[in-house]
Enzyme design. Structure first.
Site, mmCIF file in Angstrom:
data_model
loop_
_atom_site.group_PDB
_atom_site.id
_atom_site.type_symbol
_atom_site.label_atom_id
_atom_site.label_comp_id
_atom_site.label_asym_id
_atom_site.label_seq_id
_atom_site.Cartn_x
_atom_site.Cartn_y
_atom_site.Cartn_z
ATOM 1 N N ASP A 40 0.864 -1.248 -0.008
ATOM 2 C CA ASP A 40 0.011 -0.050 -0.165
ATOM 3 C C ASP A 40 0.958 1.114 -0.090
ATOM 4 O OD1 ASP A 40 -2.031 -1.796 0.163
ATOM 5 O OD2 ASP A 40 -2.809 -1.061 2.197
ATOM 6 N N TYR A 41 1.743 1.147 0.897
ATOM 7 C CA TYR A 41 3.003 2.371 1.002
ATOM 8 C C TYR A 41 3.348 2.779 -0.236
ATOM 9 C CZ TYR A 41 6.794 5.284 2.151
ATOM 10 O OH TYR A 41 7.606 6.279 2.538
ATOM 11 N N PHE A 43 2.477 1.837 -3.324
ATOM 12 C CA PHE A 43 1.250 2.448 -4.213
ATOM 13 C C PHE A 43 0.799 3.800 -4.012
ATOM 14 C CE2 PHE A 43 -3.082 2.796 -5.542
ATOM 15 C CZ PHE A 43 -3.267 2.311 -6.837
ATOM 16 N N ASP A 44 0.565 3.955 -2.799
ATOM 17 C CA ASP A 44 0.428 5.455 -2.145
ATOM 18 C C ASP A 44 1.621 6.352 -2.731
ATOM 19 O OD1 ASP A 44 -1.957 4.725 -1.307
ATOM 20 O OD2 ASP A 44 -1.328 4.792 0.611
ATOM 21 N N SER A 89 -37.016 0.374 -14.289
ATOM 22 C CA SER A 89 -36.817 -0.283 -13.183
ATOM 23 C C SER A 89 -37.369 -1.865 -13.726
ATOM 24 C CB SER A 89 -37.687 0.282 -11.882
ATOM 25 O OG SER A 89 -39.007 0.391 -12.080
ATOM 26 N N LEU A 90 -37.598 -2.803 -12.529
ATOM 27 C CA LEU A 90 -37.955 -3.958 -12.650
ATOM 28 C C LEU A 90 -39.354 -4.125 -11.899
ATOM 29 C CD1 LEU A 90 -34.763 -5.903 -12.242
ATOM 30 C CD2 LEU A 90 -36.063 -5.507 -14.304
ATOM 31 N N GLU A 120 -29.315 -13.718 -11.417
ATOM 32 C CA GLU A 120 -28.233 -12.758 -10.752
ATOM 33 C C GLU A 120 -28.765 -12.344 -9.503
ATOM 34 O OE1 GLU A 120 -28.313 -10.519 -14.346
ATOM 35 O OE2 GLU A 120 -27.179 -9.168 -13.057
ATOM 36 N N ASP A 124 -28.012 -4.434 -3.328
ATOM 37 C CA ASP A 124 -28.621 -3.213 -2.769
ATOM 38 C C ASP A 124 -28.068 -2.028 -2.415
ATOM 39 O OD1 ASP A 124 -30.774 -2.024 -1.357
ATOM 40 O OD2 ASP A 124 -30.476 -3.413 0.647
ATOM 41 N N LYS A 301 -33.548 -12.764 -15.845
ATOM 42 C CA LYS A 301 -33.801 -12.027 -16.833
ATOM 43 C C LYS A 301 -33.895 -13.318 -18.027
ATOM 44 C CE LYS A 301 -31.119 -8.334 -15.461
ATOM 45 N NZ LYS A 301 -29.827 -7.676 -15.244
ATOM 46 N N CYS A 419 -31.638 6.591 37.212
ATOM 47 C CA CYS A 419 -30.529 6.562 36.558
ATOM 48 C C CYS A 419 -29.796 4.989 36.855
ATOM 49 C CB CYS A 419 -29.467 7.619 36.437
ATOM 50 S SG CYS A 419 -27.982 7.078 35.569
ATOM 51 N N CYS A 437 -30.655 11.584 32.460
ATOM 52 C CA CYS A 437 -30.193 11.640 33.935
ATOM 53 C C CYS A 437 -29.722 13.208 33.869
ATOM 54 C CB CYS A 437 -29.060 10.597 33.964
ATOM 55 S SG CYS A 437 -28.268 11.061 35.442
#
Ligand code: IVH
Length: 688
Positions: A40-41, A43-44, A89-90, A120, A124, A301, A419, A437
């Site tokens: 990562d280092y 790449f960054d 839409s479906l 498939e 969401d 589908k 409380c 409280c």
């Protein structure tokens, strides 16, 4: 500046090309083959180098550059775009019988023509359409109302799984449609961070994905780790691929998209008949909880795209596809005990403790009962069995009582009167659902919560003090309220919590004392926010600080004077008044003042050139971020307005200004000035 260290344009051009190729390659391997070829280092570091070079030589920055992945473009308003092909839409259903009907109807309409189905996942998230021309992403638009959506291209570019440039063969012109989802892991991490920062958490990954795509600052969107799940490759009617057998099926098109570099989910199955469709649905109804992202159903589908026209569409949705939606899972489990949690501001939240029950992939033992009204509305009795549901939300919800299981003679739950932590009698303000409280300074969760709030990033920003360390300091009897922090010494700190993960060594102690010292420069408005006065958020603190100018004027104000401040309502005014009317709080303020914290607003004004003017800014600027240009207006005596009205003096227009603002300015005859006009106006002061 060392001129020799600046690369000459030709070498810069070469390096940009080199970096682009390398980063694109690493990105591709990471997203497509789950392989990190570099750390990562590293790449960054490469990405940062590219970002810097492109900043220095903007002419080298292509719209498809991987540097765009880190964001940076700011959009005040998203441009509205009409979809080239409407985003339908479906039809959807919760009933298997209706799926059987869909299958039988389709078979009948196709009258003996051989065909198959694809099943498939129904992701969401948020539907978007991506337009690609000549292998490059040119535009990303949200579904909107299906006809017109928002142009969110700069945010979409930050989503790692959206390719900016395609591989291999691709149609010259097409649209990739799919869903942007927020995978569970980064979603939960982001929500934890929001809570730690005092921001409201998102209710579910879908809302968070939608909110993220609408962030004005694409650099913020880049941090969100969203994911694009493609479900559709759409070709214009005259595309040559229309007659290419590889594009003759939906599954073939997705396979082609995968070759181009889209991350296409592998969970797609070609089904021959209703039995196979039902098996797919059953499998994912249970297995969905093991996915790293949320789905709310299955989409079926007709696979042969050439048959779609024959089946046609109804007003809203195609006849060649249907969505089966999963029901929220619901179980019934006995309530064992109602316990109560006390928050930072004293708000008491009732919690249902239940017999552990398996629900949607996790064991549920506890769920919130929200407040006394909620318990009364559901009429919960002792020993009741509660109905618990888990839908798209990951958090289980109590939705009712299983009345058949109510034990004979069970009594309604009586709400706590004192409380649970400190025993103080609870109070309920008029018109509020919750009890709280009032023992702010003697009730442990409130004391610790206030301390955590005080050191928070948006408050005093003392990040070397986390909740565990604050607990250590409290347990050692060293810190009871925020003012005590400034009396800490290195001797007291070193060696605290020996043996625990949060123990404090010499270096830690030095860091804490340094951070405390630095916090003395935090401006008054944030100090005021840090005090944690009920209902006083960041904005309220800013308004109060600006209005009163210093803590003494604020403490001397009566409720009427407080309520007269812009955006401060009566409830907040009373809370502020009560806070400062408490002797312990006044004493704490005095100690903080003596410690050297900022107790008055500093006049940051550098000139009066804009005295009496209200300037509305719109678009993106070369030399200022939006916050900077607004601050600059105020520093020169002007007011930064948020919307155009008859009182607006100028509309300060940057690049990509929203068309609405322009229209309104023209209509009201408000003069429009450019960034350089603005700089000339304030130039006389000699400062930016
Ligand atoms: S196909 C012409 N496939 O569900 C219909 N939609 O109303 C194109 N969705 O908002 C949609 N996963 O965004 C399709 N695998 C999938 C899907 C999917 C999620 C969303 C879609 C739409 C809604 C259906």
């Amino acid at each position: 500046m060392d001129l020799f260290s600046t690369p000459a344009p030709e070498s810069a051009r070469q390096r940009v090309a080199e970096l682009t190729k390398l980063i694109d390659h690493y990105n591709y391997e990471y997203y497509m083959n789950d392989q990190s070829l570099v750390s990562d280092y590293e790449f960054d570091a490469l990405l940062r180098e590219l970002v810097e070079l492109e900043k220095q030589y903007p002419e080298l920055s292509l719209p498809t550059s991987p540097a765009r992945r880190v964001g940076g473009e700011v959009n005040k308003q998203f441009k509205q775009v009409t979809h080239r092909f409407p985003m339908l839409s479906l039809g959807n259903t919760y009933s298997i019988e209706e799926i059987e009907e869909f299958e039988a109807r389709t078979r009948k309409l196709l009258d003996g023509v051989p065909f198959t189905y694809t099943c498939e996942l129904k992701y969401d998230g948020v539907a978007i359409g991506l337009t690609y021309r000549r292998g490059q992403l040119v535009q990303a638009v949200t579904r909107g109302n299906g006809t017109v959506g928002d142009d969110i291209t700069s945010n979409a570019r930050t989503v790692g799984t959206i390719p900016l440039r395609l591989h291999g063969d691709w149609p010259d012109d097409f649209e990739a449609r799919g869903e942007v989802v927020y995978p569970f892991e980064p979603f939960e991490a982001m929500n934890r961070q929001r809570e730690a920062d005092g921001d409201a958490p998102f209710a579910n990954p879908r809302n968070a994905a939608s909110g993220s795509l609408k962030l004005q600052d694409s650099a913020e969107c880049a941090k969100r780790k969203l994911m694009f799940c493609m479900y559709f490759l759409m070709l214009p009617p005259d595309a040559p691929q229309q007659s290419d057998p590889a594009y003759a099926t939906h599954s073939g098109r997705l396979a082609a998209a995968k070759e181009m570099g889209f991350k296409v989910q592998p969970y797609i199955k070609e089904c021959q008949n209703i039995k196979e469709i039902k098996d797919f649905i059953d499998y994912w109804d249970h297995e969905r909880w093991n996915l790293p992202f949320g789905i709310d159903g299955v989409v079926i589908k007709v696979n042969q795209t050439g048959l779609w026209d024959r089946l046609g569409t109804t007003a809203k949705s195609p006849r060649w596809a249907i969505a089966y939606k999963f029901k929220a899972e619901r179980v019934s489990t006995p309530l064992t005990e109602v316990t109560y949690q006390v928050g930072r501001t004293g708000i008491v939240t009732p919690v249902a403790n239940m017999e552990p029950v398996w629900l949607g992939g996790t064991t549920v033992r506890r769920a919130t009962l929200n407040n006394a009204d909620f318990i009364a509305k559901l009429d919960i009795h002792e020993g009741d069995s509660l109905l618990v549901e888990k839908g798209g939300e990951i958090i289980p919800k109590i939705v009712g009582v299983d009345l058949e299981k109510r034990p004979e003679g069970a009594r309604p739950i009586t709400y706590a009167t004192v409380c649970p932590v400190c025993g103080t009698r609870l109070v309920r303000s008029e018109g509020e659902a919750g009890y709280y409280c009032p023992n702010q300074d003697g009730c442990l969760p409130q004391i610790l919560g206030q301390l955590e709030h005080f050191v928070g990033r948006r408050a005093m920003d003392i990040d070397s003090l986390g909740s565990e360390r604050l607990r250590l300091l409290y347990d050692a009897g060293l810190v009871h309220n925020p003012a005590d922090l400034y009396d800490l010494t290195a001797q007291q700190l070193i060696g605290l919590g020996e043996g625990s993960a949060s123990s404090i060594q010499e270096k830690g102690a030095i860091n804490i004392l340094k951070a405390l010292e630095e916090s003395k420069r935090v401006p008054f408005e944030r100090v005021l926010f840090a005090l944690g006065i009920r209902y006083v958020g960041e904005v309220g603190a800013k308004k109060l600080a600006r209005h009163f100018g210093n803590i003494d004027a604020l403490m001397a104000a009566n409720v009427m004077e407080l309520a007269a401040v812009e955006d401060v309502g009566e409830v907040t005014a009373v809370a502020v008044f009560d806070f400062f009317n408490n002797a312990a709080h006044r004493q704490m303020v005095e100690r903080l003042r003596a410690a050297g914290l900022q107790m008055e607003s500093v006049d940051t004004r550098v000139g009066n050139q804009l005295e009496g003017m209200t300037i509305v800014v719109s678009g993106v600027f070369k030399h200022f971020s939006r916050d900077e240009i607004k601050a600059s207006i105020e520093q020169h005596g002007g007011k930064a307005g948020s919307s155009i009205s008859g009182k607006t003096t100028y509309l300060l227009a940057g690049e990509n200004m929203g068309p609405e603002k322009l229209k309104k300015a023209e209509k009201l005859g408000v003069a429009i000035i450019s960034e350089s006009d603005y700089e000339a106006m304030i130039g006389e002061g000699g400062e930016k």
